[in-house]
Write a protein that holds these residues in place. Structure first.
Motif, mmCIF file in Angstrom:
data_model
loop_
_atom_site.group_PDB
_atom_site.id
_atom_site.type_symbol
_atom_site.label_atom_id
_atom_site.label_comp_id
_atom_site.label_asym_id
_atom_site.label_seq_id
_atom_site.Cartn_x
_atom_site.Cartn_y
_atom_site.Cartn_z
ATOM 1 N N ARG A 210 0.816 -1.211 0.000
ATOM 2 C CA ARG A 210 0.000 0.000 0.000
ATOM 3 C C ARG A 210 0.852 1.265 0.000
ATOM 4 N NH1 ARG A 210 -1.863 -3.284 3.873
ATOM 5 N NH2 ARG A 210 -0.917 -1.985 5.505
ATOM 6 N N ASP A 211 1.967 1.204 0.730
ATOM 7 C CA ASP A 211 2.817 2.383 0.893
ATOM 8 C C ASP A 211 4.235 1.914 1.193
ATOM 9 O OD1 ASP A 211 2.686 1.481 3.557
ATOM 10 O OD2 ASP A 211 1.100 2.917 4.070
ATOM 11 N N ASP A 214 4.602 -0.541 4.138
ATOM 12 C CA ASP A 214 4.144 -1.888 3.793
ATOM 13 C C ASP A 214 5.175 -2.592 2.915
ATOM 14 O OD1 ASP A 214 2.430 -4.058 3.759
ATOM 15 O OD2 ASP A 214 1.228 -3.288 2.083
#
Length: 319
Positions: A210-211, A214
């Motif tokens: 996700r980012d 992560d």
């Protein structure tokens, strides 16, 4: 630091092992649609062959100034002759395990010169035999001590049946190994100093992230599960992310370019890291060099390389 590193690389000896192939281009004009089917007719006017796959990695290594030798498997055919001739012209040593039962891997691209567009790609793949893979391993083990670093360029074509044995032998000889991986199972790369998947390849194994946080978590799990020194995820226009075994993390932005053609960028990244490690560079300096070199390559069309002069010019702009 990077100018001094580039100077040292001229003394490096790098071994590239992997799936070499011939990139063949047919250029022509498109002026009509076929009466046989609703497809364009390309009147071929020009043909061009270039080293592809692991052979393009070898080109990138040599372009950076290091000595380079390529080990791979091929057919015993005109395409293998062409590949050897092209590499010799760039002063790259080439050890092809020629198998009379195989065809050399060829990627044929049909390109419209008028439309500046690739119309079709035809792949001629041929899985390597066990006998050829064993001979490749034997040759690798025999010559490994002659080199300072090993680059494994896996294009998933079946020419690398003994990657674990290659990694273990390199470690026993005190040689660092960097791997450009393929597929959904990275267990064969266990123990590598670094693997360099692109985003799509990384997510195929570790799952979508996700980012950055992560990504870091998923990359560290991969490092621990496979006893890796680190994972470098190349993310195209989003730059690169390095997660090391000791917990250090580095996110680098991509360098802005008017043209952004990622063809060959991954080959440039792994080549730069292999060259830097061959002369004792730290990983973070190696990754910074790879980022500058990749930035130059994505600013060109097609499978390009980056030279020390271009890199120094790019660094000069930062000064």
């Amino acid at each position: 630091m990077l100018p001094q590193l580039l100077e040292k690389i001229s003394r490096a000896r790098v071994l590239v092992v992997g799936d070499a192939m011939l990139d063949r281009y047919w250029y022509g004009d498109v002026e009509r649609i076929s009466p046989e089917a609703p497809v364009p007719v390309v009147a071929v006017k020009e043909e061009k062959d270039l080293p592809g796959g692991a052979a393009n990695v070898a080109r990138s290594v040599r372009a950076l100034g290091a000595q380079c030798t390529l080990f791979s498997i091929s057919g015993d055919d005109r395409e293998a002759d062409s590949l050897e001739r092209l590499l010799a012209a760039e002063d790259i040593r080439c050890h092809l395990e020629r198998d009379k039962l195989l065809n050399t891997i060829v990627k044929l691209r049909v390109i419209s010169k008028h439309l500046h567009q690739q119309m079709l790609r035809v792949d001629f793949d041929c899985p390597a035999s066990k006998d050829a893979r064993v001979k490749l391993l034997d040759n690798y083990l025999k010559h490994l001590p002659e080199y300072d670093a090993v680059i494994v360029s896996d294009y998933g074509k079946g020419g690398l049946g003994y990657i674990q044995e290659m990694i273990q032998a390199a470690h026993a000889a005190g040689r660092p190994v960097v791997v450009d991986p393929k597929g959904d199972d990275y267990s064969g790369y266990r123990g590598a100093n670094l693997i360099t998947p692109n985003r799509k390849e990384f997510e195929q194994v570790a799952g979508r992230f996700r980012d950055n946080a992560d990504l870091e978590r998923r990359a560290m799990k991969l490092v621990q599960d496979l006893d890796l020194g680190g994972v470098l995820v190349t993310r195209g226009e989003d730059g690169m992310s390095l997660v090391q075994r000791d917990g250090k993390v580095l996110h680098i932005r991509a360098r802005a370019r008017e043209v952004f053609d990622v063809t060959g960028a991954g080959d440039t990244v792994i080549a730069a890291i292999g060259c830097a490690w061959a002369v004792g560079s730290g990983l973070e300096d190696a990754v910074h060099l790879a980022n500058v070199a990749a930035g130059i390559v994505v600013g060109k069309l097609g499978a390009a390389t980056a030279s020390p002069a271009e890199i120094l010019n790019e660094l000069g702009k930062e000064g």
